[in-house]
Design an enzyme around this catalytic site. Structure first.
Site: not given
Ligand code: MCN
Ligand code: CUN
Length: 793
Positions: A222, A369-370, A739
């Site tokens: 990641q 997911r934390c 998360e």
């Molecule tokens: N998004 C959006 N509008 C927002 C916030 C987010 O449209 N206000 C969209 C983003 O553009 C992105 C998605 O939602 O496409 C998730 O965004 P974000 O909250 O920024 O999270 P990350 O992209 O950093 O993803 C990490 C997070 C984590 S830490 C875990 S653990 C997890 C999760 O995402 N693992 C996943 N969701 C997952 N979903 C899938 N399908 N697979 C994983 O491994």
């Molecule tokens: Cu702690 S699980 Mo996500 O932060 O990749």
């Protein structure tokens, strides 16, 4: 000529279909096991069958003699190259291949590299390891007991099994608050060990080329750039000669943040053999040895006035980290962000004592997911809140409302010192209560009770810190936390965007293009998004802690704005006016006094390569690095209603209402997908999913018949609602969402079951809330603990 229609070009707020699914649902994804290199060899890992044992000897001669075997690696081979141990992200050390002892069942003991994976597996079984068993330790009580065996006897200055004692908050102020309280509520909880268990397990292909001295590693990670830096430092290789490629990832959920022995061993094997070496982990290997999550105990106390105001909170946590302290978390705090607990409540005094211990269990924590213990923090918080409301005899919704931080009280300093900046907590709660029909349900519940039926309602409300970092407070091994985006607008007005994040299924290829479309008016379908190759992507810290939108997503907006600033100069040149007279509307610049005289962003792109103003650098490319001023603080309210069968302890979810406020939503469909996925995992943790251990230290939960994943059949339906409070410091007002539901969800389920048992004397059943645990609680009127060892008969 007018502005382009943002909805039509797939800009902000559009539920655009996921572009990556085009390949995923056709089976055309390019996952680690799809990568095949010429001359590639295969690696398998021999794992320890025992949880704790001294290694007397390892005999690899039979394995070496098998046809097709190219290399056998043991701790000794690794030690000769100073690679038997590796540093962890928490400043501890972890064995790559065991030398002295094995410290958990499933620990990596030896590796075989052979012509095909079957030969390698057979050869692993031909390795003879002579173990001298030692007493295994499977919980903190055993770990801290007088005379307990020392697990980390490899470390100097390690007299016992304690990893750290850490403290935060105001102890004296909290003591005073408790002295003044009318009522004190107490509860003991265990958040069991769980595992992210993505569909795709971990793996790597290391390819060292002696002719060029370049090391290319395909890897399920990641955070590719951090891995490149770590490989450069640990293996002492020049960083520019290392290329980490993270191909499509079949789910990460935190499992693919840490560095695992298999990665390191495959890299060394490739360097020694000068051939590509592929390692693909099997399911059991994944479940028993890689990044677990949770496994933490709480003693919590809440001091209250009769009128419902919380005066103070005490938390004592005990985290079971397994045999090596390798939490993947970038804060300087020992227990991650546990002290983000109670951030949505206005509480004057709080104190947290955190202890971490070694046990004979797999290391790797804080995945699934934390955001670095935030999942546990919010679970403990919401279980404590419900117990406190019950002890006070106050309605649980009202109790929350009284203690929430008010909308006009931002920025707000949380009881343990974080700064929150925005939210409408009471509004979210109201939307949820309205949707579930709170008052009606309470009446129904009362009616049902008269007929011996047990109905319950559970609420969980929380704000969580997402998006590490800011660079002041967060770093990984000294590398400050920020993120990046690089945008190249080509001559035809089409664009290529790369970021330092690495999606694992979240939909970055879809949503990042939407941010560019919003900022520049270039249709989303004209923008290709790439991530995960350190030779092409700008340096970034990767994807975890839902940090991509808060940090890399912000960088995408910022780089688009840099491009727009340059395009504006080009527009002035094309329109033959001064820059001050140029106005912008989506997709086009125009003459302020003559709005129909204008040029599109695409025309500016052509000019950037063919007709730029005198003295201007050609091209329309740029890079932005973004260091956020603060974390983002989304808020959520989850409400679950259940019916418990008093005859069997089986409980069914009647309804689940979710209200999420993640600020501005880039793609509402993707956000809803994230919430549904998170709620499914929350339901799994609450109802069926855990990794535990028997008294011998045998891992229970090493396969999918023991470690349960809910399917569409078991999973309840979700009713989703939203509130939007834009993030004040994010360029497009977005907060993280990835998360939230997995973090806030579990407590809502458990609270609902406990609510159904109200009046029986039962205050807690540890997760997973199995029917037999509920049944036992109903029979005995007592709490049910889930601490290992568990009975296995
Ligand atoms: N998004 C959006 N509008 C927002 C916030 C987010 O449209 N206000 C969209 C983003 O553009 C992105 C998605 O939602 O496409 C998730 O965004 P974000 O909250 O920024 O999270 P990350 O992209 O950093 O993803 C990490 C997070 C984590 S830490 C875990 S653990 C997890 C999760 O995402 N693992 C996943 N969701 C997952 N979903 C899938 N399908 N697979 C994983 O491994
Ligand atoms: Cu702690 S699980 Mo996500 O932060 O990749």
């Amino acid at each position: 000529m007018t502005a382009v229609d943002e909805i039509k070009i797939g800009g902000l707020g559009v539920s655009r279909r996921r572009v990556e699914d085009n390949r995923f649902i056709r089976g055309k994804g390019n996952y680690i096991d799809d990568v095949v290199l010429p001359g590639m060899l295969h690696m398998e890992i021999l794992r320890s069958p025992l949880a704790h044992a001294r290694i007397r000897s390892i005999d690899t001669s039979k394995a070496w003699a098998m046809p097709g075997v190219r290399l056998v690696l043991t701790g000794e081979t690794m030690a000769a190259r100073n690679l038997a141990w590796m540093p962890t992200l928490s400043y501890d050390t972890q064995a790559v291949l065991a030398t002295d002892k094995v410290r958990f069942q499933g620990q990596e003991v030896a590796c075989v590299i052979a012509d095909d994976p079957y030969i390698a597996k057979d050869a692993c079984e031909a390795i003879m390891v002579d173990y001298e068993p030692l007493p295994p330790i499977v919980n903190p009580t055993q770990s801290l007991a007088e005379g307990a065996p020392l697990i980390r006897d490899d470390k100097e200055n390690q007299p016992d099994n304690v990893i750290y004692d850490w403290e935060v908050g105001d102890k004296d102020g909290t003591d005073r608050a408790f002295a003044e309280a009318d009522i004190v509520s107490k509860i003991d909880l265990h958040y069991p060990r769980s595992h992210p268990s993505p569909i795709e397990c971990c793996g790597s292909i290391a390819d060292f080329n002696r002719a060029t001295s370049k090391l290319t590693v395909y890897m399920t990670t990641q955070a590719p750039h951090i891995i490149r830096a770590a490989v450069a430092m640990v293996a002492e290789l020049p960083e520019q000669m290392i290329r980490i490629i993270s191909p499509d990832i079949g789910g990460g959920f935190g499992n693919k943040v840490p560095v695992y022995p298999g990665y390191v061993a495959s890299i060394l094997a490739s360097i020694l053999l000068e051939r590509p070496v592929k390692w693909i982990e099997d399911r059991t290997g994944n479940l028993i040895s890689t990044g677990f999550a949770r496994d933490i105990y709480l003693h919590g106390e809440v001091a209250m006035r009769k009128d419902g105001r919380i005066l103070g909170v005490r938390m004592q946590t005990m985290a079971d980290h397994g045999a090596f302290f390798s939490d993947a978390q970038p804060s300087k705090f020992k227990i991650g962000l546990m002290h983000s607990a109670f951030a949505c409540y206005d509480i004057p005094n709080a104190h947290l004592l955190a202890r971490g211990v070694y046990t004979n269990k797999a290391p790797g924590g804080v995945a699934y997911r934390c955001s670095f213990r935030v999942t546990e923090a919010m679970f403990f918080q919401e279980r404590m809140i419900q117990a406190a409301a019950d002890d006070l005899g106050m309605d649980q919704a009202e109790f929350r409302r009284i203690n929430f931080v008010r909308d006009d009280d931002f920025p707000h300093r949380t009881p343990y010192g974080f700064l929150t900046d925005s939210g409408q907590y009471a509004k979210c709660l109201d939307v949820g209560l309205e949707a579930i029909g709170y008052r009606d349900f309470l009446k129904q519940k009362e009616e049902a009770a008269k007929r011996g039926r047990l109905l319950g309602i559970g609420i969980s409300t929380m704000t969580e810190p997402l998006g590490a970092g800011n660079s002041r407070e967060y770093d990984i091994l000294g590398i400050k936390m920020f993120d990046s985006a690089e945008l190249k607008v080509h001559i035809t007005g089409k664009a290529l965007l790369r970021t330092g994040a690495r999606g694992q299924g979240q939909g970055h290829e879809t949503t990042w293009a939407q941010i560019v479309a919003h900022e520049l008016g270039i249709p989303a379908e004209d923008i290709t998004v790439e991530e995960g190759d350190t030779d092409t992507a700008p340096f970034g810290m990767g994807t975890y802690a839902s940090r991509s939108t808060p940090v890399a997503g912000a960088a995408v907006a910022m780089v688009s704005r840099k491009i727009r600033a340059k395009a504006r100069k080009i527009a002035a040149h094309l329109l033959e006016i001064s820059e001050e007279d140029v106005e912008w509307e989506l997709g086009r610049f125009y003459v302020r006094s003559q709005p129909d005289r204008g040029v599109t962003i695409q025309e500016c792109a052509v000019a950037a390569y063919s007709n730029m103003p005198d003295g201007m650098e050609p091209g329309l490319d740029n890079t932005a690095y973004y260091d956020p001023p603060n974390l983002t603080w989304p808020f959520a309210c989850y409400i679950v209603t259940v019916e418990v069968d008093p005859e069997t302890g089986v409980w069914d979810v009647l309804r689940l209402v979710a209200v999420d406020d993640c600020g501005v939503r880039i793609n509402p469909m993707i956000v809803e997908g994230q919430i549904m996925g998170g709620l499914t995992e929350a339901y799994a943790m609450a109802s069926m999913q855990f990794i535990t251990f028997d008294a011998e230290g045998n891992c229970i939960g090493s396969n999918f018949t023991d470690y349960l994943l809910p399917t569409a059949w078991e999973t309840p339906g979700f009713e989703l609602h939203e509130v939007v409070t834009p993030c004040p410091h994010h360029p497009i007002g977005a907060k993280g969402i990835g998360e939230c539901a997995a973090v806030g969800g579990p407590a809502a389920f458990v609270n609902a079951v406990i609510d159904a048992l109200k009046g029986t004397g039962v205050r807690n059943i540890d997760m997973p809330v199995f029917p037999d645990r509920v049944y036992e609680a109903l029979q005995t009127g007592k709490d049910v603990s889930g601490a290992p060892p568990v009975r296995t008969d």
